[in-house]
Design a protein around this motif. Structure first.
Motif, PDB file in Angstrom:
ATOM      1  N   LEU A   1       2.606   0.396  -5.100  1.00 48.78           N
ATOM      2  CA  LEU A   1       1.814   0.850  -6.246  1.00 48.78           C
ATOM      3  C   LEU A   1       2.247   0.127  -7.513  1.00 48.78           C
ATOM      4  O   LEU A   1       1.421  -0.312  -8.314  1.00 48.78           O
ATOM      5  CB  LEU A   1       1.966   2.361  -6.419  1.00 48.78           C
ATOM      6  CG  LEU A   1       1.342   2.966  -7.685  1.00 48.78           C
ATOM      7  CD1 LEU A   1      -0.173   2.804  -7.663  1.00 48.78           C
ATOM      8  CD2 LEU A   1       1.717   4.439  -7.816  1.00 48.78           C
ATOM      9  N   ARG A   2       3.563  -0.011  -7.678  1.00 47.16           N
ATOM     10  CA  ARG A   2       4.092  -0.607  -8.906  1.00 47.16           C
ATOM     11  C   ARG A   2       3.991  -2.122  -8.926  1.00 47.16           C
ATOM     12  O   ARG A   2       3.769  -2.731  -9.976  1.00 47.16           O
ATOM     13  CB  ARG A   2       5.554  -0.187  -9.092  1.00 47.16           C
ATOM     14  CG  ARG A   2       5.727   1.296  -9.384  1.00 47.16           C
ATOM     15  CD  ARG A   2       7.164   1.629  -9.723  1.00 47.16           C
ATOM     16  NE  ARG A   2       8.063   1.461  -8.588  1.00 47.16           N
ATOM     17  CZ  ARG A   2       8.308   2.391  -7.679  1.00 47.16           C
ATOM     18  NH1 ARG A   2       7.708   3.568  -7.763  1.00 47.16           N
ATOM     19  NH2 ARG A   2       9.140   2.175  -6.694  1.00 47.16           N
ATOM     20  N   PHE A   3       4.158  -2.761  -7.752  1.00 44.97           N
ATOM     21  CA  PHE A   3       4.276  -4.216  -7.734  1.00 44.97           C
ATOM     22  C   PHE A   3       3.250  -4.912  -6.839  1.00 44.97           C
ATOM     23  O   PHE A   3       3.362  -6.109  -6.578  1.00 44.97           O
ATOM     24  CB  PHE A   3       5.687  -4.614  -7.278  1.00 44.97           C
ATOM     25  CG  PHE A   3       6.772  -4.002  -8.112  1.00 44.97           C
ATOM     26  CD1 PHE A   3       6.991  -4.429  -9.413  1.00 44.97           C
ATOM     27  CD2 PHE A   3       7.565  -2.983  -7.614  1.00 44.97           C
ATOM     28  CE1 PHE A   3       7.991  -3.868 -10.201  1.00 44.97           C
ATOM     29  CE2 PHE A   3       8.568  -2.403  -8.386  1.00 44.97           C
ATOM     30  CZ  PHE A   3       8.777  -2.850  -9.683  1.00 44.97           C
TER      31      PHE A   3
ATOM     32  N   LEU B   1      -6.120   2.221  -1.983  1.00 41.85           N
ATOM     33  CA  LEU B   1      -7.506   2.086  -2.441  1.00 41.85           C
ATOM     34  C   LEU B   1      -7.806   3.064  -3.577  1.00 41.85           C
ATOM     35  O   LEU B   1      -8.482   2.716  -4.542  1.00 41.85           O
ATOM     36  CB  LEU B   1      -8.454   2.302  -1.264  1.00 41.85           C
ATOM     37  CG  LEU B   1      -8.371   1.232  -0.157  1.00 41.85           C
ATOM     38  CD1 LEU B   1      -9.088   1.703   1.102  1.00 41.85           C
ATOM     39  CD2 LEU B   1      -8.924  -0.106  -0.630  1.00 41.85           C
ATOM     40  N   ALA B   2      -7.277   4.283  -3.483  1.00 42.93           N
ATOM     41  CA  ALA B   2      -7.467   5.257  -4.557  1.00 42.93           C
ATOM     42  C   ALA B   2      -6.730   4.824  -5.820  1.00 42.93           C
ATOM     43  O   ALA B   2      -7.201   5.067  -6.935  1.00 42.93           O
ATOM     44  CB  ALA B   2      -6.988   6.637  -4.103  1.00 42.93           C
ATOM     45  N   SER B   3      -5.575   4.165  -5.656  1.00 40.38           N
ATOM     46  CA  SER B   3      -4.832   3.689  -6.827  1.00 40.38           C
ATOM     47  C   SER B   3      -5.591   2.601  -7.567  1.00 40.38           C
ATOM     48  O   SER B   3      -5.361   2.363  -8.754  1.00 40.38           O
ATOM     49  CB  SER B   3      -3.450   3.167  -6.412  1.00 40.38           C
ATOM     50  OG  SER B   3      -3.529   1.886  -5.795  1.00 40.38           O
ATOM     51  N   LEU B   4      -6.532   1.947  -6.861  1.00 39.74           N
ATOM     52  CA  LEU B   4      -7.358   0.903  -7.467  1.00 39.74           C
ATOM     53  C   LEU B   4      -8.682   1.466  -7.997  1.00 39.74           C
ATOM     54  O   LEU B   4      -9.557   0.711  -8.399  1.00 39.74           O
ATOM     55  CB  LEU B   4      -7.625  -0.205  -6.444  1.00 39.74           C
ATOM     56  CG  LEU B   4      -6.364  -0.946  -5.941  1.00 39.74           C
ATOM     57  CD1 LEU B   4      -6.718  -1.919  -4.833  1.00 39.74           C
ATOM     58  CD2 LEU B   4      -5.662  -1.674  -7.077  1.00 39.74           C
ATOM     59  N   GLY B   5      -8.815   2.800  -7.967  1.00 40.89           N
ATOM     60  CA  GLY B   5      -9.968   3.443  -8.581  1.00 40.89           C
ATOM     61  C   GLY B   5     -11.005   3.999  -7.638  1.00 40.89           C
ATOM     62  O   GLY B   5     -11.963   4.641  -8.083  1.00 40.89           O
TER      63      GLY B   5
END
Length: 213
Positions: free
Chosen positions: A34-36, A72-76
C-alpha cells in the motif's frame, strides 16, 4: 518430568497458534505494498482497467486472503469480495474489521470493500459490475517449497477449485466490460474457456484478459 511435559505441550500450542492463518491488511507485505506499490501502473490494475479517469466497479469472485481486492480498493475501486469457504470468509471479515478500526486511509479502503459469503457462480448473476477478477487455486507446483506458507494454508482451507472453468463462463456472461483470470505465468490455459483477448505477463503470474462488448 511432569512439568517438562507441560512446557513442551505449551510450546507446541504457542507454535501452532503463531502459524495459524490470519488476514492482515495493515502490517506485513500488504501494508508495505500500500505504501510503496506502483499505483495504477501495477499489472493487476492495468488488467482490471484502472487507468487515468477510469475506475471500474469490480467483483473479486475468489477473494481468498483479500489482498488483490485491498490493492484495487486502495486505488479507488469499489470492490465486492465473494468467498464461499466459511472459515476463509470469517478470517476476511475479521481482517477487514481490524483494518477499519485503524481509521484513516485503512477505513476509507474498507469502506470501498463489500464482503459476501457464497458461491460466486450463484451470486454474480445477481450483481452488477464492470469487471470480474477470478483467481482460482492454482495447479500445485512440483516443488511445493516454492509456495509460501500462507498460500499453502489457504489451499488447505478452500481445497482446489475444480469448477474454475464454470466460474469463468458465468463471469463472461455477466460482467459489463471485462473478466480477468489470474493464473501462473507458465500454466496451460483452463480447459473449456474461450481464448482471452490479451495477456499481461509478470515473472510468476499472468493476467488473461477477456474484453466484452
Amino acid at each position: 518430568m511432569h512439568w517438562c511435559s507441560l512446557e513442551t505441550g505449551h510450546e507446541r500450542i504457542l507454535k501452532r497458534a503463531a502459524s495459524e492463518l490470519r488476514v492482515d491488511f495493515v502490517e506485513g507485505a500488504v501494508g508495505h505494498r500500500l505504501r510503496f506499490g506502483g499505483g495504477r501502473g501495477q499489472d493487476i490494475a492495468k488488467a482490471m482497467g484502472l487507468r487515468s479517469g477510469k475506475t471500474p466497479t469490480i467483483i473479486d469472485a475468489t477473494a481468498g486472503l483479500g489482498r488483490d481486492s485491498f490493492l484495487l480498493a486502495s486505488l479507488g475501486a469499489q470492490v465486492t469480495l465473494i468467498e464461499r469457504s466459511e472459515k476463509m470468509h470469517a478470517l476476511l471479515a475479521d481482517g477487514m474489521e481490524r483494518a477499519a478500526q485503524e481509521g484513516g486511509a485503512f477505513r476509507e479502503i474498507m469502506d470501498r470493500m463489500t464482503l459476501l459469503k457464497g458461491d460466486a457462480k450463484d451470486l454474480i448473476p445477481k450483481l452488477n459490475c464492470d469487471a470480474i477478477l477470478i483467481d482460482p487455486m492454482h495447479p500445485e507446483r512440483k516443488k511445493s517449497a516454492l509456495v509460501k506458507q500462507d498460500l499453502r494454508q489457504v489451499r488447505e482451507i478452500v481445497g482446489t477449485d475444480e469448477d474454475a472453468a464454470d466460474l469463468v463462463r458465468v463471469a463472461l456472461e455477466h460482467a459489463q466490460k471485462r473478466v480477468v483470470l489470474k493464473w501462473p505465468a507458465k500454466a496451460d490455459p483452463i480447459e473449456g474457456v474461450r481464448a482471452c483477448t490479451h495477456q499481461i505477463r509478470g515473472k510468476t503470474t499472468r493476467y488473461d484478459v477477456f474484453m466484452l462488448g
